[in-house]
Scaffold this motif. Structure first.
Motif: not given
Ligand SMILES: *Cc1c(COP(=O)(O)O)cnc(C)c1O
Length: 401
Positions: A105-121, A129-134
């Motif tokens: 259960g990753k929250r939207d904010a966590e997904l954004r943080q992870a994308v910003a950090a460049g880690v593998l989700l 999917f949709a949240l990560l794409a956004a």
């Protein structure tokens, strides 16, 4: 290397006698983790891993910041399961490219943080999917993803099952091809797969079989992947003995299965990295929990040692962290190792609940108030996995020695 030095009456941690360490810490209860034991364990694991297989540390097992910082340079990556753990791993200096982020259960904010950090989700649901794409769109950075697969088999004899059957973790194997197509439509950067069948397994043959089946599954599903396989995380689940009679895990079949898995990946997908994620196996045996005896009471013939530590700080030793039947962790009186005077005692904590038991009718050295009760095998799922606020006692300390 060991915590026990034969012939000494006192347990030593990192070369320090326990009573001196307690003075240095300035309080009881506390957890102490031994750097040398952790490093030795990691070196021993590496010796058994086929060359090229990467070793990751699962931060969940012990998130103490100094320990995560110490382990960082000794492993090839970190696996985290929350934004909090992600911050810990990044603060410890881990390379974002080598961090994997899983969790049902990753929250939207966590997904954004992870994308910003460049880690593998490690994606565990179509919702992500949709949240990560956004997030990728908004940040102008790729969302690196691996699919976590809920396999179509179960790990037998595992302490905790986290794959196979109906599970909240990962994506059912039979749904993966459709998910891969959806992932491609969203423009996410597919890198590979993650399979995690379970934790605390002490049977090498079972782990080997699960590795084999996970690998077969991954190779089959990779046929439908939108990009070449670059990453395969086959989990871990290596157990440690906690109670009397539990045998150590035999690594031979596991090492053989890993060698076969590594060869299969290298043959079909030469650019792919194969990783193993271990938590308790790396740190569990390198830590102890220390509490001081406050009182020795005799109730209708039964001796109770009442200590200043208990289930609120060591839930697992009290038998309330996933155990079905309560069994004693290994416990010693840390300043009376050689004492010939022994008795059967029940060690309890200060909480006003019958659940607060650290050892039940155990044969221990006769102890007095002021003595130090030590729970061994306590380097994983200790302080952070315990309800420290329960009943309002002060928190425990943690030291890395
Ligand atoms: C909990 C967990 C681990 C670590 O388990 P250990 O039993 O401590 O090795 C590794 N990977 C995942 C996905 C987990 O959930």
């Amino acid at each position: 290397m060991d915590l026990f030095d034969l012939g000494r009456d006192e347990l030593h941690v990192g070369g320090l006698p326990l009573s001196l360490l307690a003075e240095r810490v300035g309080q009881t209860p506390f957890y102490a983790y031994d750097r040398a034991l952790i490093a030795a364990r990691i070196a021993a694991v590496r010796e058994r891993l086929p060359r090229g297989v990467q070793l990751h540390y699962a931060v969940k097992a012990n998130p103490m910041a100094a320990l995560v910082g110490f382990i960082g340079p000794l492993v090839d990556g970190m696996d985290v399961a929350s934004a909090g753990e992600l911050k810990l791993a990044l603060d410890a200096g881990a390379d974002p490219r080598s961090i994997g982020f899983a969790g049902p259960g990753k929250r939207d904010a966590e997904l954004r943080q992870a994308v910003a950090a460049g880690v593998l989700l490690h994606v565990e649901s179509a919702r992500e999917f949709a949240l990560l794409a956004a997030a990728a769109q908004a940040l102008g950075r790729p969302a690196r993803v691996a699919l976590r697969i809920n396999p179509d088999f179960e790990l037998r004899g595992a302490g905790m099952h986290m794959g196979g059957g109906a599970k909240p973790f990962g994506i059912d194997a039979e749904q993966v091809p459709a998910m891969l197509r959806a992932m491609a439509r969203e423009g996410l950067a597919f890198e590979g797969f993650h399979v995690y069948p379970g934790s605390q397994n002490l049977r090498g043959q079972v782990l080997a079989e699960s590795l084999q089946r996970s690998m077969d599954l991954v190779l089959r599903l990779a046929q439908d992947a939108p990009a070449p396989l670059r990453y395969v995380n086959l989990g871990g689940g290596w157990g440690i003995p906690y109670v009397v009679g539990e045998k150590r895990l035999d690594l031979s079949p596991v090492a053989d299965a890993l060698a076969r898995a590594h060869a299969a990946v290298a043959r079909d997908w030469p650019a792919a990295r194969l990783a193993l994620e271990l938590g308790r196996y790396l740190v569990g045996e390198a830590g102890i929990y220390v509490a001081r005896v406050l009182d020795r009471k005799v109730s209708r013939g039964q001796v109770f040692l009442v200590t200043d530590g208990g289930m609120h700080q060591h839930l697992a030793a009290s038998g309330n962290f996933g155990q079905v039947i309560r069994r004693n962790y290994p416990v010693v009186i840390g300043n009376r190792l050689q004492s010939a005077e022994r008795e059967s005692v029940t060690v309890v904590g200060p909480l006003c609940t019958p659940l607060d038991v650290l050892a039940e009718r155990m044969d221990l050295a006769v102890a007095r108030p002021g003595d130090l009760v030590v729970v061994l095998q306590s380097g994983a799922y200790g302080a952070s996995a315990s309800p420290q606020a329960f009943l309002g006692h002060p928190p425990c300390a943690e030291v890395l020695v």
